[in-house]
Enzyme design. Sequence first.
Site, PDB file in Angstrom:
ATOM      1  N   ALA A 115       0.819  -1.363   0.120  1.00  0.00           N
ATOM      2  CA  ALA A 115       0.018  -0.259   0.005  1.00  0.00           C
ATOM      3  C   ALA A 115       0.859   1.185  -0.011  1.00  0.00           C
ATOM      4  CB  ALA A 115      -0.918   0.026   1.208  1.00  0.00           C
ATOM      5  N   ALA A 116       2.168   1.280   0.339  1.00  0.00           N
ATOM      6  CA  ALA A 116       2.824   2.529   0.475  1.00  0.00           C
ATOM      7  C   ALA A 116       3.173   3.095  -0.846  1.00  0.00           C
ATOM      8  CB  ALA A 116       3.923   2.305   1.299  1.00  0.00           C
ATOM      9  N   PRO A 117       3.099   4.545  -1.033  1.00  0.00           N
ATOM     10  CA  PRO A 117       2.851   5.475   0.138  1.00  0.00           C
ATOM     11  C   PRO A 117       1.317   5.686   0.215  1.00  0.00           C
ATOM     12  CG  PRO A 117       3.363   6.608  -2.190  1.00  0.00           C
ATOM     13  CD  PRO A 117       3.682   5.102  -2.260  1.00  0.00           C
ATOM     14  N   GLY A 119      -1.489   5.884  -2.234  1.00  0.00           N
ATOM     15  CA  GLY A 119      -2.387   6.444  -3.371  1.00  0.00           C
ATOM     16  C   GLY A 119      -3.612   5.689  -3.654  1.00  0.00           C
ATOM     17  N   LYS A 120      -3.377   4.358  -3.728  1.00  0.00           N
ATOM     18  CA  LYS A 120      -4.618   3.540  -3.738  1.00  0.00           C
ATOM     19  C   LYS A 120      -5.364   3.347  -2.764  1.00  0.00           C
ATOM     20  CE  LYS A 120      -2.420   2.511  -7.996  1.00  0.00           C
ATOM     21  NZ  LYS A 120      -0.962   2.500  -8.288  1.00  0.00           N
ATOM     22  N   GLU A 138       1.925  -2.713   4.390  1.00  0.00           N
ATOM     23  CA  GLU A 138       2.972  -2.521   3.702  1.00  0.00           C
ATOM     24  C   GLU A 138       4.324  -3.265   4.295  1.00  0.00           C
ATOM     25  OE1 GLU A 138       4.248  -0.841   0.891  1.00  0.00           O
ATOM     26  OE2 GLU A 138       6.369  -1.470   1.541  1.00  0.00           O
ATOM     27  N   CYS A 236       2.803  -0.824 -12.797  1.00  0.00           N
ATOM     28  CA  CYS A 236       3.047   0.671 -13.427  1.00  0.00           C
ATOM     29  C   CYS A 236       3.975   0.342 -14.466  1.00  0.00           C
ATOM     30  CB  CYS A 236       3.242   1.720 -12.714  1.00  0.00           C
ATOM     31  SG  CYS A 236       4.756   1.651 -11.570  1.00  0.00           S
TER      32      CYS A 236
HETATM   33  N1  SAM Z   1      -0.041   0.782  -3.846  1.00  0.00           N
HETATM   34  C1  SAM Z   1       0.836   2.041  -3.807  1.00  0.00           C
HETATM   35  C2  SAM Z   1       0.275   3.106  -4.048  1.00  0.00           C
HETATM   36  O1  SAM Z   1      -0.483   3.435  -4.922  1.00  0.00           O
HETATM   37  O2  SAM Z   1       0.941   4.371  -3.397  1.00  0.00           O
HETATM   38  C3  SAM Z   1       2.224   1.749  -4.431  1.00  0.00           C
HETATM   39  C4  SAM Z   1       2.744   0.443  -4.264  1.00  0.00           C
HETATM   40  S1  SAM Z   1       4.401   0.023  -5.173  1.00  0.00           S
HETATM   41  C5  SAM Z   1       3.948  -0.416  -6.738  1.00  0.00           C
HETATM   42  C6  SAM Z   1       4.550  -1.466  -4.689  1.00  0.00           C
HETATM   43  C7  SAM Z   1       4.799  -1.787  -2.956  1.00  0.00           C
HETATM   44  O3  SAM Z   1       5.207  -3.002  -2.808  1.00  0.00           O
HETATM   45  C8  SAM Z   1       6.060  -0.975  -2.462  1.00  0.00           C
HETATM   46  O4  SAM Z   1       5.521  -0.052  -1.450  1.00  0.00           O
HETATM   47  C9  SAM Z   1       6.924  -1.751  -1.925  1.00  0.00           C
HETATM   48  O5  SAM Z   1       7.570  -1.729  -0.605  1.00  0.00           O
HETATM   49  C10 SAM Z   1       6.015  -3.097  -1.717  1.00  0.00           C
HETATM   50  N2  SAM Z   1       6.899  -4.473  -1.865  1.00  0.00           N
HETATM   51  C11 SAM Z   1       8.121  -4.588  -2.409  1.00  0.00           C
HETATM   52  N3  SAM Z   1       8.466  -5.889  -2.360  1.00  0.00           N
HETATM   53  C12 SAM Z   1       7.280  -6.404  -1.729  1.00  0.00           C
HETATM   54  C13 SAM Z   1       7.028  -7.971  -1.619  1.00  0.00           C
HETATM   55  N4  SAM Z   1       8.182  -8.779  -1.473  1.00  0.00           N
HETATM   56  N5  SAM Z   1       5.729  -8.374  -0.907  1.00  0.00           N
HETATM   57  C14 SAM Z   1       4.894  -7.206  -0.698  1.00  0.00           C
HETATM   58  N6  SAM Z   1       5.254  -5.957  -1.036  1.00  0.00           N
HETATM   59  C15 SAM Z   1       6.341  -5.641  -1.469  1.00  0.00           C
END
Ligand code: SAM
Length: 466
Positions: A115-117, A119-120, A138, A236
Amino acid sequence: MCALIDELPQAYLERMHLFLGDEFESFLATYQQKSLAGLRVNTLKISPDEFHRITPFQLQGLEWCPSGFVVHGDGRPGKHPYHAAGLYYLQEPSAMAVVEVLDPQPGEKVLDLAAAPGGKATHIAARLQGRGILVANEIHPGRVRELAQNLERCGARNAIILNETPQRLADYFGAYFDRVLLDAPCSGEGMFRRSKLARQEWSEEAVHSCAIRQKGLLPQAARLVRPGGRLVYSTCTFSVEENEEVIWSFLKEHPEFELIERTNRFPFADAWGDDSDNPLKGKGIYRILPHQHVGEGHFIAGLHRITGGEWREIPPYRPKTLSNRDSQRVKQLMEDICTFPFDPLRLSIEGDAVYFIPPSATQLSGLRVHRPGWWIGTLKKDRFVPAHSLALGLPIANLHKYLSFPAEHPQILAYLHGESFGPDPFPANLMDGWLVVCVDGFPLGLGKLSKGVLKNAYPHGLRWIG
Ligand code: SAM
């Protein structure tokens, strides 16, 4: 050719050419255009119509998201008091389609797994309208804080914030959620126009290793979806390995899931790949491409659990009750500031922090919990100090101790810079103690009035500099 195009990895361009064919030149031309900022109105606080009436920005609506807009002109929406008050979230326009496909309904149980940061997650919170529950997870401890700040700024009162691995969540909750979003970590090809780092870090190996990770994450996300529930996978990035191939290999192994129906509401391109007998075509897979629609580009796949799922009996959250004395302190301060009907049985003390636990929260035993609910304040030795998130989660209709100034008023800027006001002629009926500072009637944060001076309690980390 501009410098940005020269920085694009050659292997990436070849791959895009292969899939886009005749469209490749117009896709390439987007790298010579400025990327446009997007703004999603936070309907937890204001309707898009009302925001239109007060906004200083030049906005253009987005077809796929009723609360989403493109911002034109020279305004700086990230540096406006309405942003600090959580009236909107700055979000890349194509990213706003993801939660529209997820389509959460008020009252549902929704999980945002990565979920971080936020947006969704903030979009989901807005769609839930305060009813039901949002679990925002997250994995990276360093990114959870930003997620919490964004959810709090947007006034999400029914969010639980966790810092867990998808596997541990699936083991704990089983098939519990009505809707699950996996916005997966990816190679970020859709970020190339905005991020030099994304361009530099890309390689075919990175695409390959992201795809392996995504193929591991999607089945865990799927375990968390109840029968009849919806799972949305998004990235993305453009590569087929991280998108269609992830969905295809998942569906082969999981006949208990199917793609949802395609709808005309979303005017986006279909799945990539051969047309003949391709089971992914004509279903709920959407490719948002920057030469076809405003935005940087996204891949979205909507899936539906037909049957199956591991059922767990998870008891409701048992709040840790406050002592009578502490409970009295909290009650007294709350009644001083607001009229929000806090059910004392839903207040829970965790360490020295006091939370309001959303009614449909479950027990979270053994999980790494960042916020079990709405953080309303902290118990110090002999007093209760309200939290910034309390102020941001309350509408003005629930406040009876506040000061409100127009957005252009110098005191709003002073407040956001962390300055104290006064001595000043505050309204005579305003008693000393905590109050909420508002911009045009929307809470910005707390202050404490004492002998004609308003001490600033805007959090240090959020204060505007310069
Ligand atoms: N949904 C977020 C938003 O809309 O702001 C953006 C998410 S970003 C595309 C992907 C997220 O997956 C990051 O915050 C990252 O830290 C997390 N991530 C990285 N490796 C991961 C893993 N193995 N399992 C779960 N989450 C992971």
